[in-house]
Design a protein around this motif. Structure first.
Motif, short mmCIF file in Angstrom:
data_model
loop_
_atom_site.label_atom_id
_atom_site.label_comp_id
_atom_site.label_asym_id
_atom_site.label_seq_id
_atom_site.Cartn_x
_atom_site.Cartn_y
_atom_site.Cartn_z
N THR A 24 -10.73 3.33 1.56
CA THR A 24 -10.42 4.61 0.76
C THR A 24 -11.40 4.68 -0.26
O THR A 24 -11.85 6.26 -0.46
CB THR A 24 -8.71 4.24 0.03
OG1 THR A 24 -7.77 4.01 0.86
CG2 THR A 24 -8.68 5.43 -1.08
N ALA A 48 1.63 1.65 -3.61
CA ALA A 48 0.50 2.23 -4.36
C ALA A 48 0.47 3.67 -3.94
O ALA A 48 -0.21 4.53 -4.89
CB ALA A 48 -0.75 1.60 -3.84
N TYR A 93 -5.98 -5.16 0.72
CA TYR A 93 -7.24 -4.60 0.43
C TYR A 93 -7.98 -4.17 1.74
O TYR A 93 -8.93 -3.32 1.52
CB TYR A 93 -8.22 -5.41 -0.55
CG TYR A 93 -7.31 -6.04 -1.53
CD1 TYR A 93 -7.28 -5.42 -2.78
CD2 TYR A 93 -6.95 -7.53 -1.65
CE1 TYR A 93 -6.66 -5.81 -3.94
CE2 TYR A 93 -6.00 -7.82 -2.91
CZ TYR A 93 -6.07 -7.09 -4.04
OH TYR A 93 -5.64 -7.43 -5.05
N VAL A 141 -7.45 -0.57 0.81
CA VAL A 141 -8.33 0.02 -0.40
C VAL A 141 -9.70 0.14 -0.07
O VAL A 141 -10.51 1.29 -0.57
CB VAL A 141 -8.32 -1.03 -1.47
CG1 VAL A 141 -8.76 -0.77 -2.99
CG2 VAL A 141 -6.39 -1.40 -1.93
N ILE A 187 0.81 -1.12 -0.06
CA ILE A 187 -0.13 -0.06 0.06
C ILE A 187 0.86 1.29 0.21
O ILE A 187 0.42 2.15 -0.78
CB ILE A 187 -0.90 -0.01 1.23
CG1 ILE A 187 -2.21 1.03 0.73
CG2 ILE A 187 -0.43 0.27 2.62
CD1 ILE A 187 -3.08 0.52 -0.20
N VAL A 236 -4.41 -3.49 -7.03
CA VAL A 236 -4.40 -2.49 -5.91
C VAL A 236 -4.56 -1.19 -6.88
O VAL A 236 -5.47 -0.35 -6.55
CB VAL A 236 -3.36 -2.59 -4.88
CG1 VAL A 236 -3.53 -1.09 -3.93
CG2 VAL A 236 -3.64 -3.60 -3.99
N LEU A 251 -7.66 1.52 -7.18
CA LEU A 251 -7.78 2.87 -6.68
C LEU A 251 -7.63 3.99 -8.00
O LEU A 251 -8.18 5.21 -7.57
CB LEU A 251 -6.31 3.12 -6.19
CG LEU A 251 -6.08 2.41 -4.76
CD1 LEU A 251 -4.78 2.76 -4.28
CD2 LEU A 251 -7.16 2.97 -3.82
#
Length: 474
Positions: free
Chosen positions: A170, A41, A164, A167, A38, A108, A112
């Protein structure tokens, strides 16, 4: 401004509490590699986010007179950029996962990417509300999305969703926030596009965007370098320490910084008033962030053992260097708002170039050794940048060091006394064989008591001053 700060403080208090719960709970449920993925990402998504906004939100807030034509032009610019970037990010997801040697990164990023066109639809709506200081309504939105996101994050982790778990909340926050802003802000976009308004934006937003890009590389080059050279596991360890270091930067100082731009923009022609507000704000930030970071530095070993667990042992060594960085960055976090309010975006850009160059040099030098070496390089670079920034701000605001020290001496001296007390008590407790959890609680209590006592006896500042600062009254 103080009314705005109080409501922003409510929103940020919920975020601080949410992140603390997240650190304690998710660090036990998820491996460091999930934090590493993450973090990678985040490097990509943050870069795309800069392109989506281009500093237009700050331009709307800073303008003395805001026209419908300008708002419409910014709206369509942001939406076009958001849609384009969403598509580019989706297409680039797999190549980026290959570059960083992390297969889990591709799905991911693909998920996003959906958030970009959605969030770009309401960038002007949020800027309009901030310009009008409607922070009470924005605070309600922030608290709602924070609580909902935390529940989704913990639930996803317990269900075994791994990375996740970051994710899902978010996407929840983006969808709920964008829907709320669209209907609550009062701004209704028209269909007009004004080339003259677009050109007028570039002189202001161009330099501000350039600074944001440079600042981006200064803040994210470490993740790129660690992720590429050392892997997701070490990056997860570093990311955890970095997140703890950023608490005062992203939360307490962000509260004041967000309310600072519209406040200083309103008095931009009165340099004496700008100086007064600026130094008062620095004192308030130091009163809150300095004891937290000094305490985290002194408590880094027992904190890692009790709160995070044995799989995060490297975090203690990283915090030894990153906690001081948190102090420096929290104090420098108001520079953007202050210089932007004065229209000095060019100076902000040039300062950003210097700061980024030193940070990149520190990262590359440290990465030759280990992830701790990266943290050491980051500390040295920030120390250089802090000194240069203090000198430059003094020149641009026509102020010396005396008013700065008057605001800073109480939190500096009280925090140093607190840190010394924690180290002394920790040595005594370990010698007596006190259980780690009980010992950690006693250390926190001893540190807080020392800070408040020194603040009161040496500087005649009661705990009410600290409480008022949290509420935005000081």
């Amino acid at each position: 401004m103080m009314h705005s700060v109080r409501w922003l403080s409510v929103a940020q208090a919920s975020k601080v509490l949410g992140q603390l719960v997240s650190v304690v709970v998710l660090s036990r449920l998820l491996p460091p590699s999930a934090y590493g993925v993450i973090a990678l990402a985040g490097v990509v998504v943050t870069f795309a986010g800069l392109l989506r906004d281009l500093g237009t939100g700050a331009a709307i807030i800073q303008r003395k007179e805001l026209t419908q034509s300008l708002s419409d032009t910014v709206f369509w610019l942001n939406f076009g950029l958001g849609l384009t970037l969403g598509v580019i990010l989706a297409v680039s997801a797999y190549p980026l996962s290959v570059f960083f040697r992390e297969p889990e990164l591709a799905p991911v990023l693909l998920l996003l990417s959906v958030g970009f066109p959605v969030s770009s639809l309401t960038a002007v709506h949020q800027a309009t509300m901030e310009r009008a200081s409607r922070f009470r309504e924005l605070a309600i939105l922030d608290v709602t999305t924070q609580v909902g996101g935390l529940l989704l994050s913990v639930g996803s982790a317990m269900a075994g969703l791994g990375v996740y778990s970051f994710v899902v909340p978010t996407l929840f926050a983006i969808s709920v926030g964008s829907t709320w802003l669209w209907f609550k802000s009062g701004f209704k976009p028209g269909r007009q596009w004004n080339r003259g308004e677009f050109r007028s934006l570039w002189g202001f937003s161009g330099n501000l965007t350039a600074f944001n890009f440079i600042n981006y590389f200064a803040r994210n080059a470490d993740s790129m370098i660690i992720g590429r050279m050392l892997g997701a596991g070490p990056l997860g360890q570093y990311g955890m320490a970095y997140k703890l270091m950023l608490f005062p930067v992203q939360h307490m100082s962000w509260v004041i910084g967000r309310a600072l731009l519209p406040r200083l923009s309103g008095i931009q022609d009165d340099l004496a008033a700008v100086r007064q507000v600026y130094f008062r704000v620095l004192g308030g930030i130091a009163l809150l962030s300095m004891p937290i970071m000094v305490g985290l530095w002194a408590l880094r070993v027992p904190f890692t053992e009790v709160v995070l667990g044995p799989k995060w042992h490297i975090v203690a060594a990283l915090l030894a260097w990153l906690a001081p960085v948190g102090i420096m960055q929290s104090l420098m976090s108001t520079i953007g708002s202050t210089l932007t309010s004065q229209g000095r975006t060019r100076e902000l850009f040039l300062l950003g170039i210097f700061n980024t160059a030193t940070v990149l040099l520190g990262f590359f030098a440290g990465a030759q050794f280990s992830v701790v070496g990266v943290a050491i390089g980051y500390f040295v670079a920030n120390l250089v940048n802090f000194v240069v920034t203090v000198v430059c701000m003094g020149k641009w605001l026509r102020a010396g060091l005396a008013p700065l020290w008057r605001e800073m001496r109480a939190p500096v001296c009280s925090s140093l006394a607190m840190g010394a007390m924690i180290l002394a008590v920790d040595w005594g407790l370990r010698a007596q064989g006190i259980p780690p959890k009980l010992g950690f609680g006693l250390l926190v209590a001893a540190g807080a008591a020392t800070y408040l006592t020194v603040l009161a006896l040496a500087f005649q500042q009661s705990p009410r001053v600290l409480l008022n600062t949290v509420k935005g009254k000081a």
